[in-house]
Design a protein around this motif. Sequence first.
Motif, PDB file in Angstrom:
ATOM      1  N   VAL A 231       0.831  -1.211   0.000  1.00  0.00           N
ATOM      2  CA  VAL A 231       0.000   0.000   0.000  1.00  0.00           C
ATOM      3  C   VAL A 231       0.864   1.260   0.000  1.00  0.00           C
ATOM      4  CG1 VAL A 231      -1.819   1.268   1.219  1.00  0.00           C
ATOM      5  CG2 VAL A 231      -1.788  -1.243   1.268  1.00  0.00           C
TER       6      VAL A 231
ATOM      7  N   ILE B  96       0.587   5.311   0.589  1.00  0.00           N
ATOM      8  CA  ILE B  96      -0.290   6.345   1.141  1.00  0.00           C
ATOM      9  C   ILE B  96       0.065   7.681   0.496  1.00  0.00           C
ATOM     10  CG2 ILE B  96      -1.066   7.538   3.228  1.00  0.00           C
ATOM     11  CD1 ILE B  96      -0.290   5.050   4.843  1.00  0.00           C
TER      12      ILE B  96
ATOM     13  N   VAL C  81      -4.031   4.585  -1.068  1.00  0.00           N
ATOM     14  CA  VAL C  81      -5.029   5.221  -0.208  1.00  0.00           C
ATOM     15  C   VAL C  81      -4.607   6.669   0.074  1.00  0.00           C
ATOM     16  CG1 VAL C  81      -5.660   3.029   0.894  1.00  0.00           C
ATOM     17  CG2 VAL C  81      -3.932   4.488   1.947  1.00  0.00           C
TER      18      VAL C  81
ATOM     19  N   LYS D 276      -3.439   6.416   9.756  1.00  0.00           N
ATOM     20  CA  LYS D 276      -3.708   5.553   8.585  1.00  0.00           C
ATOM     21  C   LYS D 276      -2.795   4.334   8.588  1.00  0.00           C
ATOM     22  CE  LYS D 276      -6.271   6.015   5.528  1.00  0.00           C
ATOM     23  NZ  LYS D 276      -7.641   5.402   5.468  1.00  0.00           N
TER      24      LYS D 276
ATOM     25  N   GLU E 171      -4.069   1.954  11.126  1.00  0.00           N
ATOM     26  CA  GLU E 171      -5.329   1.360  10.668  1.00  0.00           C
ATOM     27  C   GLU E 171      -5.062   0.235   9.648  1.00  0.00           C
ATOM     28  OE1 GLU E 171      -7.967   4.346   8.881  1.00  0.00           O
ATOM     29  OE2 GLU E 171      -8.554   2.816   7.399  1.00  0.00           O
ATOM     30  N   LEU E 172      -4.115   0.488   8.736  1.00  0.00           N
ATOM     31  CA  LEU E 172      -3.808  -0.515   7.707  1.00  0.00           C
ATOM     32  C   LEU E 172      -2.945  -1.647   8.252  1.00  0.00           C
ATOM     33  CD1 LEU E 172      -2.841   2.023   4.914  1.00  0.00           C
ATOM     34  CD2 LEU E 172      -4.763   0.437   4.738  1.00  0.00           C
TER      35      LEU E 172
ATOM     36  N   ARG F 234       1.826  -3.598   6.154  1.00  0.00           N
ATOM     37  CA  ARG F 234       1.233  -3.593   4.807  1.00  0.00           C
ATOM     38  C   ARG F 234       1.576  -2.326   4.027  1.00  0.00           C
ATOM     39  NH1 ARG F 234      -4.651  -3.643   4.763  1.00  0.00           N
ATOM     40  NH2 ARG F 234      -4.265  -3.748   2.533  1.00  0.00           N
ATOM     41  N   VAL F 235       2.214  -1.361   4.706  1.00  0.00           N
ATOM     42  CA  VAL F 235       2.440  -0.069   4.065  1.00  0.00           C
ATOM     43  C   VAL F 235       3.845  -0.012   3.455  1.00  0.00           C
ATOM     44  CG1 VAL F 235       2.477   2.427   4.376  1.00  0.00           C
ATOM     45  CG2 VAL F 235       0.834   1.033   5.664  1.00  0.00           C
TER      46      VAL F 235
END
Length: 468
Positions: A154, A156, A190, A220, A223-224, A228-229
């Motif tokens: 992911v 951001i 996102v 964020k 939250e993810l 995963r980021v």
Amino acid sequence: MSAALAPRAPAATRSTRDWQAADAAHFLHPFTDFQSLARKGSRIITRADNIYLWDSEGHKILDGMSGLWCVNVGYGQQALVEAATRQMQELPFYNSFFQTTTPPAVELAELLASVTPPQFQHVFFSGSGSEGNDTVVRMVRRYWDLLGQPQRQVIISRKNAYHGSTMAGASLGGMSAMHAQGGLPIPGIVHIEQPFWWQLGRGMSRDDFGRQAAAWLEEKILELGADRVAAFIGEPIQGAGGVIIPPETYWPEVQRICDRHGILLVSDEVICGFGRTGHWFGCERFGTRPDLMTFAKGVTSGYVPLGGVMVGERVARVLIEQGGEFEHGYTYSGHPVACAVAVANIRLVQQLGLVERVKSETGPHLAKLYQGLKDHPLVGDAETCGLMGALQLVKDKERSLAFPEEQAVGMLCRAHCFANGLIMRAVGDRMIVAPPLVMTTAQIDEMGGLIRLCLDKTWAELKDKGWL
Ligand SMILES: *Cc1c(COP(=O)(O)O)cnc(C)c1O
């Protein structure tokens, strides 16, 4: 040689109407309502010199937007023309796919390593900023794959960010009107809220709001799930979003958050790079250490298209030592003519001392001018950074009340600018400039006079309409 440099038949051989008719018949313009433009007719820009443009009717226009944030050295720089001519004669094209390279591409890579922050020793070339950001997405995900963390996918980004118009670029961007067309964003991207104090933070101090806006990133991430980021991407100053200059507290806090969670930081320097902020790169102005840096526009001052990604050692070492083949590239990656022009452009920026001039002379001069514009009844906020500036137009200063969106006051103001020989762009009711970095203080005063004149004319028109 003389034949190559001989001027073409002047544009005056066709009339404005004739150009407009042919334009409307065949040319679909970017970010344009085709039908409405065809009805109105395009403005035909036929030539330029220094910071001025001329249209097919002979009107002289001060280019407050450097073309499209790119003509940093101004128009008519012979060193760039000669670099292109020479390279076209010697070797107009060869690719860098098949274990080959060309001298201009090597020279530019070397020069970029020397003008960028020390973590950058490698570059991947593209043809534009959008393509550069496509490369960022591929490269960031590849990096985490190689490190055995393929779930880190992911990226951001922020709302109202602009990262280009390809599928990945527009997905990274946070423009809702762009997302509404073509099924964007692509998966794995996102968006968090932007650090736009005037719109979101006026109840608090700028510094508190900056910390708050950075905290949205950490929220964020949590939250993810941090594992995963892959990366966070941002423009140091949002350009197309309206020259949104974040509070001083924002970027240092974003850097700490990225460090804390091991997340890559990507600085999209397509506008802020090459001196716009009075530093070579926007990350240096705001004190971040990005892992990747996208560039385009100012790298060639727009004379020919070129973009790319500076790849920090953290990522480069993994790609080089563990990567095998990176299945990605463009026909024009390292285009020799574009690279030769970029080398000439960067050397010219160095010779003219433009970055230092923006920092110590022209940037402060523009800042003083904008401070003065705060007195104007239409201006609710005025801010600058280097040679970028924004004026927030408001209906009521005391209560900082915005105009209704449907009145499109920014567009009214922009029309007065065009009519009076100034290009100043409207983003909603935010009027923005990013003039060529060669601009002198006298030329900044000239631009300031035009800006004030156009604000006055806009104010008078709004009075007439009963909108004030
Ligand atoms: C213009 C821009 C891009 C896209 O560059 P193109 O050359 O138009 O593809 C990307 N990022 C930012 C910050 C830009 O301003």
